[in-house]
Design a protein around this motif. Structure first.
Motif, mmCIF file in Angstrom:
data_model
loop_
_atom_site.group_PDB
_atom_site.id
_atom_site.type_symbol
_atom_site.label_atom_id
_atom_site.label_comp_id
_atom_site.label_asym_id
_atom_site.label_seq_id
_atom_site.Cartn_x
_atom_site.Cartn_y
_atom_site.Cartn_z
ATOM 1 N N HIS A 40 0.799 -1.221 0.000
ATOM 2 C CA HIS A 40 0.000 0.000 0.000
ATOM 3 C C HIS A 40 0.836 1.277 0.000
ATOM 4 N N ARG A 41 2.137 1.145 0.126
ATOM 5 C CA ARG A 41 3.000 2.330 0.149
ATOM 6 C C ARG A 41 3.612 2.557 -1.240
ATOM 7 N N ARG A 42 3.933 3.812 -1.527
ATOM 8 C CA ARG A 42 4.475 4.156 -2.844
ATOM 9 C C ARG A 42 5.963 3.834 -2.989
ATOM 10 N N ARG A 43 6.698 3.907 -1.909
ATOM 11 C CA ARG A 43 8.134 3.657 -2.034
ATOM 12 C C ARG A 43 8.446 2.170 -1.815
ATOM 13 N N PRO A 44 9.623 1.727 -2.240
ATOM 14 C CA PRO A 44 10.000 0.319 -2.059
ATOM 15 C C PRO A 44 10.085 -0.073 -0.585
ATOM 16 N N HIS A 45 9.746 -1.321 -0.317
ATOM 17 C CA HIS A 45 9.832 -1.874 1.038
ATOM 18 C C HIS A 45 10.281 -3.330 0.959
ATOM 19 N N ARG A 46 10.861 -3.799 2.029
ATOM 20 C CA ARG A 46 11.104 -5.232 2.216
ATOM 21 C C ARG A 46 10.075 -5.697 3.235
ATOM 22 N N ARG A 47 9.180 -6.572 2.801
ATOM 23 C CA ARG A 47 8.099 -7.061 3.658
ATOM 24 C C ARG A 47 8.414 -8.474 4.141
ATOM 25 N N SER A 48 7.958 -8.784 5.340
ATOM 26 C CA SER A 48 8.181 -10.085 5.945
ATOM 27 C C SER A 48 6.833 -10.771 6.167
ATOM 28 N N ILE A 49 6.741 -12.004 5.695
ATOM 29 C CA ILE A 49 5.522 -12.795 5.865
ATOM 30 C C ILE A 49 5.893 -14.073 6.605
ATOM 31 N N ALA A 50 5.239 -14.286 7.742
ATOM 32 C CA ALA A 50 5.453 -15.516 8.510
ATOM 33 C C ALA A 50 4.545 -16.607 7.944
ATOM 34 N N LEU A 51 5.135 -17.769 7.691
ATOM 35 C CA LEU A 51 4.389 -18.938 7.218
ATOM 36 C C LEU A 51 4.417 -19.990 8.332
ATOM 37 N N HIS A 52 3.272 -20.584 8.599
ATOM 38 C CA HIS A 52 3.168 -21.653 9.594
ATOM 39 C C HIS A 52 2.327 -22.769 8.974
ATOM 40 N N LEU A 53 2.888 -23.955 8.971
ATOM 41 C CA LEU A 53 2.208 -25.122 8.407
ATOM 42 C C LEU A 53 2.095 -26.187 9.488
ATOM 43 N N ILE A 54 0.887 -26.665 9.702
ATOM 44 C CA ILE A 54 0.663 -27.751 10.643
ATOM 45 C C ILE A 54 -0.087 -28.860 9.908
ATOM 46 N N GLY A 55 0.345 -30.084 10.090
ATOM 47 C CA GLY A 55 -0.330 -31.176 9.387
ATOM 48 C C GLY A 55 0.408 -32.493 9.508
ATOM 49 N N THR A 56 0.069 -33.375 8.549
ATOM 50 C CA THR A 56 0.679 -34.718 8.549
ATOM 51 C C THR A 56 1.229 -35.038 7.169
#
Length: 139
Positions: free
Chosen positions: A123-139
């Motif tokens: 949503h911002r006009r200038r460049p950014h480094r974004r962090s996304i946490a991924l969590h997987l639970i299963g078998t």
């Protein structure tokens, strides 16, 4: 039942929707889980996550135009502008779209529909480094 996590870093050149589906799918595949639940969490207040159509580029054009109308950059409309005129509109857009997604894993793959992809919505006009946490639970 097992679980695993990682952080996905996404560099954005500015406003827009950035398809992260392949990167997330590759990580899920490497975890070798047949079924489970994948949670994605964007660790920012001025970017969000969407599941959206991947076939027509006009969808992204229309989404950007819509958010420009409902959360415009207007110096007189907001009190909060610590990081510039796109700061508060970015927070509003994030509040409207959300920072987390939950996706079932079936047969070792995300259970996305034919025309669905995962997007980081910057949503911002200038460049950014974004962090996304991924969590997987299963078998």
């Amino acid at each position: 039942m097992r679980q695993t996590t990682t952080l996905l870093s996404v560099d954005t050149p500015g406003q827009g929707l950035f398809d992260i589906t392949r990167r997330v799918a590759d990580w899920v595949d490497a975890q070798n889980m047949a079924e489970g639940l994948l949670t994605l969490f964007c660790r920012h207040t001025s970017a969000s996550l969407l599941i959206q159509e991947n076939a027509s580029p006009e969808v992204q054009v229309d989404l950007l135009a819509y958010f420009d109308r409902i959360a415009p950059e207007d110096a007189h409309a907001y009190t909060h502008d610590d990081e510039g005129p796109d700061d508060m509109p970015a927070h509003l857009r994030t509040a409207l779209t959300g920072v987390n997604l939950a996706i079932p894993i079936l047969d070792r793959r995300m259970a996305l529909g034919t025309w669905q992809s995962l997007y980081l919505f910057e949503h911002r006009r200038r460049p950014h480094r974004r962090s996304i946490a991924l969590h997987l639970i299963g078998t």
